[in-house]
Design a protein around this motif. Structure first.
Motif, PDB file in Angstrom:
ATOM      1  N   UNK A 174      31.989  55.756  31.592  1.00 21.44           N
ATOM      2  CA  UNK A 174      32.599  54.679  30.812  1.00 21.44           C
ATOM      3  C   UNK A 174      34.026  55.032  30.436  1.00 21.44           C
ATOM      4  N   UNK A 175      34.220  56.264  30.017  1.00 16.43           N
ATOM      5  CA  UNK A 175      35.549  56.713  29.624  1.00 16.43           C
ATOM      6  C   UNK A 175      36.520  56.645  30.801  1.00 16.43           C
ATOM      7  N   UNK A 177      16.518  66.628  29.003  1.00 14.27           N
ATOM      8  CA  UNK A 177      16.700  65.965  30.292  1.00 14.27           C
ATOM      9  C   UNK A 177      17.670  64.784  30.152  1.00 14.27           C
ATOM     10  N   UNK A 178      17.572  64.057  29.055  1.00 13.05           N
ATOM     11  CA  UNK A 178      18.383  62.868  28.854  1.00 13.05           C
ATOM     12  C   UNK A 178      19.822  63.186  28.440  1.00 13.05           C
ATOM     13  N   UNK A 179      20.037  64.301  27.804  1.00 12.91           N
ATOM     14  CA  UNK A 179      21.368  64.636  27.295  1.00 12.91           C
ATOM     15  C   UNK A 179      22.421  64.666  28.409  1.00 12.91           C
ATOM     16  N   UNK A 180      22.226  65.401  29.510  1.00 10.77           N
ATOM     17  CA  UNK A 180      23.240  65.393  30.569  1.00 10.77           C
ATOM     18  C   UNK A 180      23.448  63.994  31.153  1.00 10.77           C
ATOM     19  N   UNK A 181      22.377  63.243  31.251  1.00  9.83           N
ATOM     20  CA  UNK A 181      22.468  61.882  31.778  1.00  9.83           C
ATOM     21  C   UNK A 181      23.300  61.002  30.843  1.00  9.83           C
ATOM     22  N   UNK A 182      23.056  61.130  29.553  1.00 10.16           N
ATOM     23  CA  UNK A 182      23.806  60.367  28.558  1.00 10.16           C
ATOM     24  C   UNK A 182      25.287  60.747  28.599  1.00 10.16           C
ATOM     25  N   UNK A 183      25.570  62.040  28.717  1.00 14.01           N
ATOM     26  CA  UNK A 183      26.958  62.497  28.805  1.00 14.01           C
ATOM     27  C   UNK A 183      27.643  61.946  30.054  1.00 14.01           C
ATOM     28  N   UNK A 184      26.914  61.918  31.155  1.00 14.47           N
ATOM     29  CA  UNK A 184      27.457  61.391  32.411  1.00 14.47           C
ATOM     30  C   UNK A 184      27.810  59.918  32.259  1.00 14.47           C
TER      31      UNK A 184
END
Length: 76
Positions: A23-24, A11-18
């Motif tokens: 930021x990028x 669940x956290x992985x897509x959020x972290x990528x977003x």
């Protein structure tokens, strides 16, 4: 318990990528704006220098023109 942690991670992985992508994008935008400002400043300085050079050339041309008229009036 392991299943719950796996779910949290998935669940956290897509959020972290977003968050990383956001930021990028912000960094790229900031660099783009900084680059545009730098180009704008460089253009302004170049324009000012060109105006000063043109004014100097105008003064020199005026002087040369007066000198030429003096020589012509002497020779006639």
């Amino acid at each position: 318990m392991s299943t719950q942690c796996d779910f949290c991670e998935s669940y956290e992985e897509p959020r972290r990528l977003k968050v990383q992508q956001t930021k990028s994008i912000r960094i790229e935008l900031a660099l783009s704006v900084y680059g545009a400002v730098a180009v704008d400043n460089q253009l302004e300085m170049t324009t000012k220098r060109t105006i000063m050079e043109n004014e100097q050339m105008s003064v020199e041309l005026s002087y040369q023109s007066r000198q030429t008229e003096k020589l012509m009036s002497k020779n006639t």
